[in-house]
Design a protein around this motif. Structure first.
Motif, PDB file in Angstrom:
ATOM      1  N   GLU A   1      36.694  28.786  24.696  1.00  0.00           N
ATOM      2  CA  GLU A   1      37.569  28.067  25.637  1.00  0.00           C
ATOM      3  C   GLU A   1      38.739  28.937  26.093  1.00  0.00           C
ATOM      4  O   GLU A   1      39.151  28.878  27.243  1.00  0.00           O
ATOM      5  N   HIS A   2      39.269  29.746  25.173  1.00  0.00           N
ATOM      6  CA  HIS A   2      40.399  30.604  25.517  1.00  0.00           C
ATOM      7  C   HIS A   2      39.980  31.734  26.458  1.00  0.00           C
ATOM      8  O   HIS A   2      40.791  32.196  27.255  1.00  0.00           O
ATOM      9  N   LEU A   3      38.729  32.155  26.363  1.00  0.00           N
ATOM     10  CA  LEU A   3      38.239  33.188  27.267  1.00  0.00           C
ATOM     11  C   LEU A   3      38.279  32.678  28.706  1.00  0.00           C
ATOM     12  O   LEU A   3      38.614  33.420  29.628  1.00  0.00           O
ATOM     13  N   GLY A   4      37.987  31.417  28.906  1.00  0.00           N
ATOM     14  CA  GLY A   4      38.071  30.830  30.242  1.00  0.00           C
ATOM     15  C   GLY A   4      39.485  30.892  30.798  1.00  0.00           C
ATOM     16  O   GLY A   4      39.686  31.163  31.988  1.00  0.00           O
ATOM     17  N   VAL A   5      40.469  30.648  29.962  1.00  0.00           N
ATOM     18  CA  VAL A   5      41.870  30.743  30.392  1.00  0.00           C
ATOM     19  C   VAL A   5      42.195  32.188  30.755  1.00  0.00           C
ATOM     20  O   VAL A   5      42.822  32.454  31.786  1.00  0.00           O
ATOM     21  N   TYR A   6      41.751  33.116  29.928  1.00  0.00           N
ATOM     22  CA  TYR A   6      41.973  34.542  30.200  1.00  0.00           C
ATOM     23  C   TYR A   6      41.342  34.936  31.548  1.00  0.00           C
ATOM     24  O   TYR A   6      41.975  35.619  32.364  1.00  0.00           O
ATOM     25  N   GLN A   7      40.124  34.488  31.786  1.00  0.00           N
ATOM     26  CA  GLN A   7      39.446  34.814  33.043  1.00  0.00           C
ATOM     27  C   GLN A   7      40.148  34.173  34.235  1.00  0.00           C
ATOM     28  O   GLN A   7      40.270  34.793  35.301  1.00  0.00           O
ATOM     29  N   TRP A   8      40.636  32.947  34.066  1.00  0.00           N
ATOM     30  CA  TRP A   8      41.368  32.291  35.151  1.00  0.00           C
ATOM     31  C   TRP A   8      42.657  33.056  35.455  1.00  0.00           C
ATOM     32  O   TRP A   8      42.990  33.286  36.619  1.00  0.00           O
ATOM     33  N   LEU A   9      43.373  33.478  34.405  1.00  0.00           N
ATOM     34  CA  LEU A   9      44.600  34.249  34.616  1.00  0.00           C
ATOM     35  C   LEU A   9      44.307  35.579  35.310  1.00  0.00           C
ATOM     36  O   LEU A   9      45.102  36.043  36.125  1.00  0.00           O
ATOM     37  N   THR A  10      43.175  36.179  35.002  1.00  0.00           N
ATOM     38  CA  THR A  10      42.769  37.407  35.673  1.00  0.00           C
ATOM     39  C   THR A  10      42.586  37.140  37.167  1.00  0.00           C
ATOM     40  O   THR A  10      43.052  37.918  38.013  1.00  0.00           O
ATOM     41  N   TRP A  11      41.948  36.033  37.490  1.00  0.00           N
ATOM     42  CA  TRP A  11      41.752  35.671  38.889  1.00  0.00           C
ATOM     43  C   TRP A  11      43.092  35.383  39.572  1.00  0.00           C
ATOM     44  O   TRP A  11      43.324  35.820  40.712  1.00  0.00           O
ATOM     45  N   VAL A  12      43.998  34.666  38.901  1.00  0.00           N
ATOM     46  CA  VAL A  12      45.325  34.373  39.463  1.00  0.00           C
ATOM     47  C   VAL A  12      46.053  35.684  39.757  1.00  0.00           C
ATOM     48  O   VAL A  12      46.630  35.861  40.830  1.00  0.00           O
ATOM     49  N   GLN A  13      45.996  36.608  38.805  1.00  0.00           N
ATOM     50  CA  GLN A  13      46.664  37.894  38.984  1.00  0.00           C
ATOM     51  C   GLN A  13      46.030  38.679  40.140  1.00  0.00           C
ATOM     52  O   GLN A  13      46.749  39.226  40.989  1.00  0.00           O
ATOM     53  N   ASP A  14      44.716  38.735  40.192  1.00  0.00           N
ATOM     54  CA  ASP A  14      44.028  39.451  41.285  1.00  0.00           C
ATOM     55  C   ASP A  14      44.374  38.845  42.637  1.00  0.00           C
ATOM     56  O   ASP A  14      44.619  39.571  43.613  1.00  0.00           O
ATOM     57  N   SER A  15      44.386  37.524  42.708  1.00  0.00           N
ATOM     58  CA  SER A  15      44.714  36.838  43.950  1.00  0.00           C
ATOM     59  C   SER A  15      46.152  37.151  44.374  1.00  0.00           C
ATOM     60  O   SER A  15      46.422  37.378  45.566  1.00  0.00           O
ATOM     61  N   LEU A  16      47.063  37.182  43.418  1.00  0.00           N
ATOM     62  CA  LEU A  16      48.459  37.495  43.725  1.00  0.00           C
ATOM     63  C   LEU A  16      48.602  38.946  44.187  1.00  0.00           C
ATOM     64  O   LEU A  16      49.322  39.220  45.154  1.00  0.00           O
ATOM     65  N   VAL A  17      47.905  39.860  43.545  1.00  0.00           N
ATOM     66  CA  VAL A  17      47.933  41.263  43.981  1.00  0.00           C
ATOM     67  C   VAL A  17      47.430  41.379  45.415  1.00  0.00           C
ATOM     68  O   VAL A  17      48.045  42.046  46.256  1.00  0.00           O
TER      69      VAL A  17
END
Length: 187
Positions: free
Chosen positions: A166-182
């Motif tokens: 479940e925590h891996l999903g949060v990590y992957q979502w944060l990666t997407w949030v960061q990529d989108s912000l970049v």
């Protein structure tokens, strides 16, 4: 969240209440870890007289905090060793620079907490604020990735019996949030 976009010179996103709670919760935890480290810094008379703060000379024992506050020197890549002189120099560098690094990291965390609405909603950031968000989200990802032992070998999906799933999903979502912000900042 549909991702970050650029509008009228700002970077904008709409967060659900749950997304805002996840970001605020994780950023708060990182801020608290960093603040505790800063509060544990040694106090000396010279520092009090000059106003020049010093930090500890040794790296954090906690591996997550150690990932956020890495050594200021590199060990020999082949042996992993360093000589005593390099270790002393690294301790001196840490003592001089860690307080400023802690200020930058806790400042970025505070910025996120100030600009991320607790109940979700629109987030509108200037360029400098977007940089702060990027720094804070990166710190959260580093900490979470370290805690979950994520590396390049980690699969996109973990087995159902893996407690990290479940925590891996949060990590992957944060990666997407960061990529989108970049992408929006570079945009």
């Amino acid at each position: 969240m549909n991702g970050w976009t650029r509008k009228n010179g700002h970077v904008v996103a709409d967060l659900s209440q749950q997304e805002a709670a996840v970001i605020r919760g994780l950023v708060s935890q990182i801020r608290d870890m960093l603040t505790a480290r800063a509060d544990d810094a040694p106090q000396d008379e010279l520092s009090e007289l000059t106003g020049i703060r010093t930090g500890p000379t040794t790296p954090p024992e906690d591996r997550v905090l150690g990932r956020l506050l890495p050594d200021f020197y590199r060990r020999d890549p082949e042996t992993g060793e360093t000589d005593a002189e390099d270790a002393d120099a690294a301790g001196a560098m840490r003592s001089l620079h860690e307080p400023e690094l802690l200020d930058q990291k806790t400042g970025a965390a505070e910025l996120v907490l100030e600009t991320c609405p607790p109940d979700g909603g629109r987030v509108e950031l200037s360029g400098a604020q977007a940089d702060g968000w990027l720094a804070a989200i990166n710190d959260v990802r580093l900490a979470l990735g370290t805690a979950l032992d994520i590396d390049e070998e980690t699969p996109d999906e973990l087995p159902e019996d893996d407690l990290r799933r479940e925590h891996l999903g949060v990590y992957q979502w944060l990666t997407w949030v960061q990529d989108s912000l970049v992408d929006a900042v570079m945009g």
